[in-house]
Design a protein around this motif. Structure first.
Motif: not given
Lengths: 368, 368
Positions: B317-320, B347-355, B357-361, B363-368
């Protein structure tokens, strides 16, 4: 990776920490005084928050201890700290939410704007204050008051003769000629990060919060800045961790005066569950765990929260949801009793008048 | 006015019903198989969902029984109904989520579009289907499969020889040449009211949902209308109550074919917790209690949900949260294990690509 949070007190504030704790995958545990309290679903121990033994036992194995209320005695808080428990907010900060006289002294030392006040130990002291402040004033017990309890407006010292029995000095404050009441909420992590919600207006009835409008209407840039600066100063200087509510008077001559402090989620922040990107309950959990804070932007231009007082034993959901399906309903699992806060309703939207109407209409279904 | 809901099964779907139940002031109770399951905080009884005795005891005193999964045997469901318990969805509807052959037969009778399919009871039957459908097909056990289990793509009947041991016929379906997978979710009350969420795109990896984009990109008016009509027909004709997910293939020749049904909150609706005015979990509770449904409009133009599979035992959590403070994190209290769904991030927002990116980024913190 399970982080655990222990909450002392089983009321609705502890209850409202449960949803974000469950969502974030935290292990939330509650110390309640008795079975059947609002936060019952998360209760792991029944005990007395005034007993260091009970509280120390409860704190075993949790990553941090925080609070549903501010009534845990300083000696118990110190015992937790001495045992190596992370207590947030800590006793040094919490003292100023527990003792209104200490709060006034400390805010005075910080040069923050307040009503004129005094510490009075006798009817004669109080009569002297009244004589120099227009003949009427607000008297408060320094400790233990909430929701209008421990507060009286008096025009003679004799009217609080019963309160002088305790030997503790009372706080007396001038009657402020205010236009409205505002609340500035924020959360602060131990590492210092602070996130502020928008300044809100709080409408009281009978000394109890009835409605909150977020953001406060007509809150100009200057008003917002001053409120934010006052609250930030208090949080940083007092070392507050977790949620902080600074209740403010906006005077008829356009000053902001600090009325009360609460170092926990607060009724003036309930709107944030539905109206802010990060609710005060999620933010409080993040803050006390010293995790990075979430964004506090609003999800809609206006959010209006209306408390449900008293309540009804009947199921009014069919009628309320048919009439106001988009309002957000929050109930605390409490038995209805006249004047008791049993829940709240929040509406969000684009037109303030419409949002106020919808929130009030929804809440009205649940009162007799 | 406390309404009570009993949930059979203690997995993450039951867990995610807890926050809205607590908010709405409902008494939520969970029947789990063992201690320490995802919905542990609401477990009131440990027992076997295949035992009518256990389930009947659990159902005593609740206003309605609903489900975390679709595996409760018909005989147990019938025993509940016979005892006067409100069971939602009811056994007549749930049958079609429990048995994929019955589902195909029923949807066929309703004239709904599907992949070509057959019921096969022997290797020879299956080989015949393969010979007339391009040499490859999808074979499914009629009962008990989920998340890619009980599903094999085969080019010879011998590849599922082990499954024919059970005497139950298998479902075989043509391999659909699809462009993408979509999901249409809705909720339906016993009184008939239906509320649909936007059509979403579901991205699978290894037979397991990996990401969901809401609404589905480039979902034209016609596509949306057809999906809504298919799902509404299924809900009404099958008498579904509560949440319904209709998983669809969008073919390369622009048809929609029904893939699977789920009569409960579904992974393709998790985005709604943060991205819709009413989450699928709140709506499911309202629907099974036969309360008016909430609005299903989105809170932002785009919501993207990414599942966390496998997971890590460490606290990320601290990093994510430092990197993606505005993403919404949901963890299910499960021990990490390769391939296991342990949580999701939205993640929610106005630009699909950005959203995305943020959701994947996040989630990635929690997988080894």
């Amino acid at each position: 990776m399970t982080l655990s949070v222990g909450v002392i007190g089983g009321g609705q504030l502890a209850r409202m920490m449960v949803p974000p704790a469950v969502e974030l995958g935290l292990d939330i545990r509650v110390l309640a005084e008795s079975a059947g309290e609002s936060a019952g679903i998360a209760v792991t121990q029944l005990g007395d928050y005034r007993s260091a033994d009970d509280v120390l036992r409860f704190a075993q194995g949790v990553d941090v201890v925080t609070f549903d209320h501010e009534h845990v005695p300083q000696a118990v808080l110190r015992a937790l700290v001495d045992a190596g428990v992370a207590v947030r907010p800590g006793p040094d900060a919490l003292l100023f939410a527990q003792d209104k006289l200490r709060m006034r002294e400390r805010l005075g030392a910080l040069g923050l704007p307040m009503p004129e006040w005094g510490a009075v130990s006798s009817i004669a002291d109080l009569d002297l204050f009244l004589a120099t402040h227009g003949g009427r004033a607000v008297v408060k017990t320094a400790r233990g008051g909430y929701d209008g309890k421990g507060v009286r407006v008096v025009s003679s010292g004799a009217e609080v003769a019963d309160w002088f029995d305790d030997d503790d000095p009372l706080l007396v404050e001038e009657l402020v000629d205010f236009r409205r009441e505002l609340s500035q909420m924020l959360a602060r992590r131990p590492s210092g990060e602070i996130a502020l919600w928008p300044l809100v207006e709080s409408i009281q009835r009978g000394g109890v919060c009835a409605e909150v409008i977020a953001p406060a209407p007509s809150s100009t840039g200057r008003l917002r800045e001053v409120a934010a600066e006052i609250a930030t100063t208090i949080a940083a200087e007092l070392g507050v961790t977790g949620a902080l509510a600074v209740e403010l008077f906006e005077t008829t001559d356009e000053r902001l005066l600090v009325n009360e402090l609460a170092m926990r989620p607060h009724n003036s922040g309930h709107w944030s569950i539905d109206g802010s990107e990060t609710s005060q309950f999620e933010q409080h959990l993040r803050a006390v765990l010293d995790l990075p804070l979430g964004p506090t932007a609003t999800r809609a231009p206006w959010s209006v929260m209306v408390n449900v007082l008293g309540g009804t034993a009947e199921n009014r959901y069919p009628a309320a949801l048919a009439d106001q399906p988009g309002a957000k309903y929050h109930f605390y699992g409490k038995d209805p009793r006249p004047g008791r806060k049993v829940g709240h309703v929040t509406a969000v939207g684009y037109e303030l008048e419409d949002v106020v109407f919808r929130a009030r209409a929804a809440a009205a279904f649940f009162e007799d």
